[in-house]
Design a protein around this motif. Sequence first.
Motif, mmCIF file in Angstrom:
data_model
loop_
_atom_site.group_PDB
_atom_site.id
_atom_site.type_symbol
_atom_site.label_atom_id
_atom_site.label_comp_id
_atom_site.label_asym_id
_atom_site.label_seq_id
_atom_site.Cartn_x
_atom_site.Cartn_y
_atom_site.Cartn_z
ATOM 1 N N LYS A 3 0.837 -1.194 0.000
ATOM 2 C CA LYS A 3 0.000 0.000 0.000
ATOM 3 C C LYS A 3 0.877 1.251 0.000
ATOM 4 O O LYS A 3 0.609 2.203 -0.728
ATOM 5 N N GLY A 4 1.929 1.218 0.789
ATOM 6 C CA GLY A 4 2.852 2.348 0.837
ATOM 7 C C GLY A 4 3.601 2.546 -0.476
ATOM 8 O O GLY A 4 3.872 3.672 -0.883
ATOM 9 N N ARG A 5 3.917 1.463 -1.147
ATOM 10 C CA ARG A 5 4.637 1.544 -2.426
ATOM 11 C C ARG A 5 3.746 2.037 -3.560
ATOM 12 O O ARG A 5 4.221 2.687 -4.485
ATOM 13 N N THR A 6 2.466 1.650 -3.508
ATOM 14 C CA THR A 6 1.584 1.910 -4.651
ATOM 15 C C THR A 6 0.487 2.923 -4.384
ATOM 16 O O THR A 6 -0.056 3.497 -5.316
ATOM 17 N N GLY A 7 0.103 3.095 -3.130
ATOM 18 C CA GLY A 7 -1.026 3.951 -2.795
ATOM 19 C C GLY A 7 -2.371 3.244 -2.965
ATOM 20 O O GLY A 7 -3.414 3.847 -2.754
ATOM 21 N N LEU A 8 -2.342 1.974 -3.339
ATOM 22 C CA LEU A 8 -3.575 1.213 -3.525
ATOM 23 C C LEU A 8 -3.990 0.558 -2.211
ATOM 24 O O LEU A 8 -3.144 0.152 -1.426
ATOM 25 N N LEU A 13 -5.270 -4.412 -4.043
ATOM 26 C CA LEU A 13 -4.044 -5.188 -4.248
ATOM 27 C C LEU A 13 -4.334 -6.686 -4.236
ATOM 28 O O LEU A 13 -3.776 -7.436 -5.036
ATOM 29 N N CYS A 14 -5.230 -7.119 -3.349
ATOM 30 C CA CYS A 14 -5.601 -8.544 -3.312
ATOM 31 C C CYS A 14 -6.314 -8.958 -4.590
ATOM 32 O O CYS A 14 -6.098 -10.065 -5.098
ATOM 33 N N LEU A 45 -13.480 -7.486 -0.033
ATOM 34 C CA LEU A 45 -12.468 -8.016 -0.943
ATOM 35 C C LEU A 45 -12.914 -7.959 -2.405
ATOM 36 O O LEU A 45 -12.201 -7.469 -3.263
ATOM 37 N N THR A 46 -14.114 -8.452 -2.687
ATOM 38 C CA THR A 46 -14.531 -8.582 -4.088
ATOM 39 C C THR A 46 -15.468 -7.480 -4.559
ATOM 40 O O THR A 46 -15.565 -7.234 -5.748
ATOM 41 N N ALA A 84 -0.620 -12.377 -3.557
ATOM 42 C CA ALA A 84 -0.073 -11.307 -2.713
ATOM 43 C C ALA A 84 1.444 -11.422 -2.612
ATOM 44 O O ALA A 84 2.164 -10.424 -2.699
ATOM 45 N N ILE A 85 1.931 -12.640 -2.450
ATOM 46 C CA ILE A 85 3.379 -12.859 -2.378
ATOM 47 C C ILE A 85 4.043 -12.476 -3.704
ATOM 48 O O ILE A 85 5.085 -11.816 -3.728
ATOM 49 N N SER A 86 3.422 -12.855 -4.798
ATOM 50 C CA SER A 86 3.967 -12.525 -6.115
ATOM 51 C C SER A 86 3.981 -11.015 -6.335
ATOM 52 O O SER A 86 4.962 -10.463 -6.844
ATOM 53 N N LEU A 87 2.902 -10.351 -5.951
ATOM 54 C CA LEU A 87 2.850 -8.891 -6.088
ATOM 55 C C LEU A 87 3.955 -8.239 -5.262
ATOM 56 O O LEU A 87 4.611 -7.310 -5.736
#
Length: 107
Positions: A3-8, A13-14, A45-46, A84-87
Amino acid sequence: MLKGRTGLTPNILCRIGLCLSLSDPSIPDPQHYDENGQEFNRYTLTGELDMLFIALMKERLLHDGLNPDNNLIPQFKAHLNRGAISLFDKVKYLGDIYELLPPTEAK
């Protein structure tokens, strides 16, 4: 941290991570991911795309030869975790998400 890196927000992100995991042809093993971590209710989430995500999951389960009735929740969680791990590994700033998109062909 993402969230800090992207602002999303984490739910967005999920969603991106879920799609990233669904694009990986291997089947994630739910046993490889723990149950600890951030929790979301399903609608958070969805959101309005709930039916779409469930349909994508069911299609993937059928493709993988898994029973959607028995495997939907464990595989959904496994895809979320794997995504999430891949992101986290691939995204250092918002522009990196663009790089995850498949190339489009010129018309």
